[in-house]
Write an enzyme that holds these catalytic residues in place. Sequence first.
Site, PDB file in Angstrom:
ATOM      1  N   SER A 251     -17.003 160.868  34.558  1.00 16.75           N
ATOM      2  CA  SER A 251     -17.760 161.947  33.920  1.00 16.75           C
ATOM      3  C   SER A 251     -17.555 163.292  34.623  1.00 16.75           C
ATOM      4  O   SER A 251     -17.497 164.337  33.968  1.00 16.75           O
ATOM      5  CB  SER A 251     -19.246 161.597  33.875  1.00 16.75           C
TER       6      SER A 251
ATOM      7  N   ASP B 245     -10.270 164.251  41.675  1.00 11.36           N
ATOM      8  CA  ASP B 245     -11.005 163.108  41.138  1.00 11.36           C
ATOM      9  C   ASP B 245     -12.433 163.120  41.659  1.00 11.36           C
ATOM     10  O   ASP B 245     -12.753 163.786  42.649  1.00 11.36           O
ATOM     11  CB  ASP B 245     -10.303 161.807  41.556  1.00 11.36           C
TER      12      ASP B 245
ATOM     13  N   ASP C   9     -17.698 157.426  43.320  1.00 18.02           N
ATOM     14  CA  ASP C   9     -18.989 156.743  43.171  1.00 18.02           C
ATOM     15  C   ASP C   9     -19.817 156.912  44.440  1.00 18.02           C
ATOM     16  O   ASP C   9     -21.032 157.074  44.383  1.00 18.02           O
ATOM     17  CB  ASP C   9     -18.770 155.254  42.882  1.00 18.02           C
TER      18      ASP C   9
ATOM     19  N   GLY D  91     -13.971 153.563  41.063  1.00 21.54           N
ATOM     20  CA  GLY D  91     -13.612 152.540  40.089  1.00 21.54           C
ATOM     21  C   GLY D  91     -14.741 152.108  39.186  1.00 21.54           C
ATOM     22  O   GLY D  91     -14.608 151.137  38.445  1.00 21.54           O
TER      23      GLY D  91
ATOM     24  N   GLY E  65     -15.582 153.456  36.575  1.00 21.23           N
ATOM     25  CA  GLY E  65     -15.083 153.589  35.212  1.00 21.23           C
ATOM     26  C   GLY E  65     -13.942 152.635  34.901  1.00 21.23           C
ATOM     27  O   GLY E  65     -13.456 152.601  33.769  1.00 21.23           O
TER      28      GLY E  65
ATOM     29  N   GLU F 176      -5.983 155.498  39.626  1.00 19.47           N
ATOM     30  CA  GLU F 176      -6.481 156.502  40.566  1.00 19.47           C
ATOM     31  C   GLU F 176      -5.847 156.330  41.937  1.00 19.47           C
ATOM     32  O   GLU F 176      -5.451 157.297  42.587  1.00 19.47           O
ATOM     33  CB  GLU F 176      -8.004 156.396  40.666  1.00 19.47           C
TER      34      GLU F 176
ATOM     35  N   LYS G  14     -23.891 161.519  45.789  1.00 13.80           N
ATOM     36  CA  LYS G  14     -22.818 160.561  46.051  1.00 13.80           C
ATOM     37  C   LYS G  14     -22.546 160.370  47.546  1.00 13.80           C
ATOM     38  O   LYS G  14     -21.796 159.479  47.929  1.00 13.80           O
ATOM     39  CB  LYS G  14     -21.524 161.021  45.361  1.00 13.80           C
TER      40      LYS G  14
END
Length: 220
Positions: A30, A81, A84, A95, A97, A103, A121
Amino acid sequence: MNIKKLKKMSSIAALKYITKDSILGIGTGSTVITFIKQLKKVSNFIRGVVSSSKISSFYLKKYNIKIFDSREIDNIEIYIDGTDEINDNMQMIKGGGGALTGEKILAGMSKTFVCIADFTKKVSILGKNNPVPIEIISISYSFVKKKIIELGGYPVLRKNFFTDYNNIIIDVYNLFLKDPVKIEKKINNIPGVVTVGIFSIRKADVALISHKNKIEEIKK
């Protein structure tokens, strides 16, 4: 706390790392979608991008940003990028997603890895708030599951999900990563594992962490 605003802040901050006529690597998630929306404003400044996933390619095409096939590219100057989780050593869990393999490949190809994220995060120990995703070949499921349990983790099959490479993902809970490099190597050495979503060997070079009123810029 407006997470959408925080994602936009870190995405805008990442634009300054883009160099003229470069080819960018683009992650998934996102926050990356938010970044792609900002990237369209300067798309004429770059040659194009290499995408880590089908979903990111969908948004890049939507905004008419040129996509290069990774097989045609030797290296990437900048890879951008989200994450998480990220710790103080710039190591990450990625990962969520399901695009961890793409990636990790692009991160490995890149000269500079820029991570964009909001302050939620940041963690002291990886695995505290999120499971560790592992992409595996389906035939290896029982074997890999057993090995992960031996490492102290609790693996759960991600239901009704297949990666871009038609593999499955297990999400591993309770795997607190006090030594991320050691665990990343151990998991990657299990037969049947494609890759694990621990980014500790190829970690971020720059982290742009958005807070309510500022961007925290961290460099290793």
